[in-house]
Motif scaffolding. Sequence first.
Motif, mmCIF file in Angstrom:
data_model
loop_
_atom_site.group_PDB
_atom_site.id
_atom_site.type_symbol
_atom_site.label_atom_id
_atom_site.label_comp_id
_atom_site.label_asym_id
_atom_site.label_seq_id
_atom_site.Cartn_x
_atom_site.Cartn_y
_atom_site.Cartn_z
ATOM 1 N N GLU A 10 0.825 -1.354 -0.135
ATOM 2 C CA GLU A 10 0.236 0.006 -0.135
ATOM 3 C C GLU A 10 0.640 1.385 -0.132
ATOM 4 O OE1 GLU A 10 -4.166 0.836 1.836
ATOM 5 O OE2 GLU A 10 -2.653 0.481 3.528
ATOM 6 N N GLU A 11 1.904 1.287 0.622
ATOM 7 C CA GLU A 11 2.761 2.333 0.488
ATOM 8 C C GLU A 11 3.781 2.703 -0.683
ATOM 9 O OE1 GLU A 11 4.942 -0.742 3.516
ATOM 10 O OE2 GLU A 11 2.805 0.067 3.154
ATOM 11 N N ASP A 12 3.664 1.766 -1.378
ATOM 12 C CA ASP A 12 4.432 1.901 -2.548
ATOM 13 C C ASP A 12 3.200 2.544 -3.858
ATOM 14 O OD1 ASP A 12 6.717 1.162 -1.754
ATOM 15 O OD2 ASP A 12 6.434 -0.894 -2.426
ATOM 16 N N TYR A 13 2.083 2.530 -3.252
ATOM 17 C CA TYR A 13 0.977 2.698 -4.530
ATOM 18 C C TYR A 13 0.780 4.349 -4.855
ATOM 19 C CZ TYR A 13 -3.475 3.691 -6.412
ATOM 20 O OH TYR A 13 -4.530 4.238 -7.433
ATOM 21 N N PRO A 14 1.146 5.327 -3.990
ATOM 22 C CA PRO A 14 1.079 6.597 -4.460
ATOM 23 C C PRO A 14 2.262 7.143 -5.562
ATOM 24 C CG PRO A 14 1.023 6.676 -1.890
ATOM 25 C CD PRO A 14 1.468 5.366 -2.510
ATOM 26 N N ARG A 18 1.052 7.746 -9.397
ATOM 27 C CA ARG A 18 1.200 9.017 -9.964
ATOM 28 C C ARG A 18 2.142 8.937 -11.321
ATOM 29 N NH1 ARG A 18 3.086 11.121 -5.704
ATOM 30 N NH2 ARG A 18 5.410 10.100 -5.903
ATOM 31 N N ASP A 19 3.025 7.958 -11.415
ATOM 32 C CA ASP A 19 3.762 7.704 -12.526
ATOM 33 C C ASP A 19 2.662 6.937 -13.979
ATOM 34 O OD1 ASP A 19 6.199 8.419 -11.769
ATOM 35 O OD2 ASP A 19 6.973 6.504 -11.775
ATOM 36 N N PHE A 20 2.033 6.363 -13.515
ATOM 37 C CA PHE A 20 0.711 5.849 -14.483
ATOM 38 C C PHE A 20 0.039 6.730 -14.869
ATOM 39 C CE2 PHE A 20 0.344 0.818 -12.954
ATOM 40 C CZ PHE A 20 1.718 0.681 -13.510
ATOM 41 N N ILE A 21 -0.672 7.627 -14.133
ATOM 42 C CA ILE A 21 -1.402 8.704 -14.550
ATOM 43 C C ILE A 21 -0.614 9.631 -15.382
ATOM 44 C CG2 ILE A 21 -2.676 10.952 -13.706
ATOM 45 C CD1 ILE A 21 -3.229 9.109 -11.078
ATOM 46 N N LYS A 24 -0.156 8.142 -18.936
ATOM 47 C CA LYS A 24 -1.667 7.940 -19.333
ATOM 48 C C LYS A 24 -1.690 6.074 -19.612
ATOM 49 C CE LYS A 24 -2.715 11.953 -21.998
ATOM 50 N NZ LYS A 24 -1.670 12.659 -21.460
ATOM 51 N N ILE A 25 -1.330 5.641 -18.331
ATOM 52 C CA ILE A 25 -1.622 3.865 -18.165
ATOM 53 C C ILE A 25 -2.470 3.798 -17.134
ATOM 54 C CG2 ILE A 25 -0.453 1.893 -17.382
ATOM 55 C CD1 ILE A 25 2.308 3.533 -18.071
ATOM 56 N N HIS A 26 -3.747 3.248 -17.780
ATOM 57 C CA HIS A 26 -5.013 3.072 -17.026
ATOM 58 C C HIS A 26 -5.172 1.683 -16.444
ATOM 59 C CE1 HIS A 26 -6.921 6.369 -19.357
ATOM 60 N NE2 HIS A 26 -6.379 5.746 -20.425
ATOM 61 N N ALA A 27 -5.340 1.680 -14.957
ATOM 62 C CA ALA A 27 -5.423 0.601 -14.151
ATOM 63 C C ALA A 27 -6.741 0.721 -13.497
ATOM 64 C CB ALA A 27 -4.163 0.605 -13.152
ATOM 65 N N VAL A 56 6.119 0.026 -18.339
ATOM 66 C CA VAL A 56 5.372 -0.208 -17.179
ATOM 67 C C VAL A 56 6.302 -0.794 -16.018
ATOM 68 C CG1 VAL A 56 3.420 -1.347 -16.223
ATOM 69 C CG2 VAL A 56 3.094 -0.015 -18.491
ATOM 70 N N LEU A 57 6.934 -1.808 -16.742
ATOM 71 C CA LEU A 57 7.844 -2.800 -15.682
ATOM 72 C C LEU A 57 8.818 -1.542 -15.028
ATOM 73 C CD1 LEU A 57 8.195 -6.121 -17.473
ATOM 74 C CD2 LEU A 57 6.720 -5.557 -15.464
ATOM 75 N N GLY A 58 9.388 -0.686 -15.810
ATOM 76 C CA GLY A 58 10.136 0.261 -15.349
ATOM 77 C C GLY A 58 9.571 1.197 -14.243
ATOM 78 N N TYR A 59 8.475 1.450 -14.302
ATOM 79 C CA TYR A 59 7.669 2.097 -13.302
ATOM 80 C C TYR A 59 7.601 1.530 -12.138
ATOM 81 C CZ TYR A 59 6.480 5.288 -17.417
ATOM 82 O OH TYR A 59 6.568 6.097 -18.366
ATOM 83 N N ILE A 60 7.117 0.102 -12.391
ATOM 84 C CA ILE A 60 7.186 -0.669 -11.125
ATOM 85 C C ILE A 60 8.525 -0.766 -10.513
ATOM 86 C CG2 ILE A 60 6.534 -3.023 -10.470
ATOM 87 C CD1 ILE A 60 4.763 -3.147 -12.778
#
Length: 106
Positions: A10-14, A18-21, A24-27, A56-60
């Motif tokens: 949960e603490e990694d989500y913000p 932010r990177d996804f938004i 323009k990566i929809h989840a 996407v894997l890079g953002y993760i």
Amino acid sequence: MELLIIIIQEEDYPGLSRDFIRNKIHATRFCTTGLYLNKPNVTLMVCIEKDREEEVLGYIRSNCKERTEERQVSEFNGMTMVDVTRSVKIGGATVMKGDVEKLLKF
């Protein structure tokens, strides 16, 4: 197309959201809980074009780091369940990938 199911702390989500938004990566987000630590997780379902998978894997990788915490866990001692304090690795990400034949939006 690829379907990625991403389980993160949960603490990694913000940072990840932010990177996804921003890119323009929809989840779709599901709030989940791990069985071993009973700690909140976030599960994301992301459907992307195959050529965006490494992006996407890079953002993760950049947002979801593994760390060690002292946690109270329940373990079986041979006769009963007991609570013990253990140093456990948390964080990081679990990613499951599958092919999507067709994506329909209504």
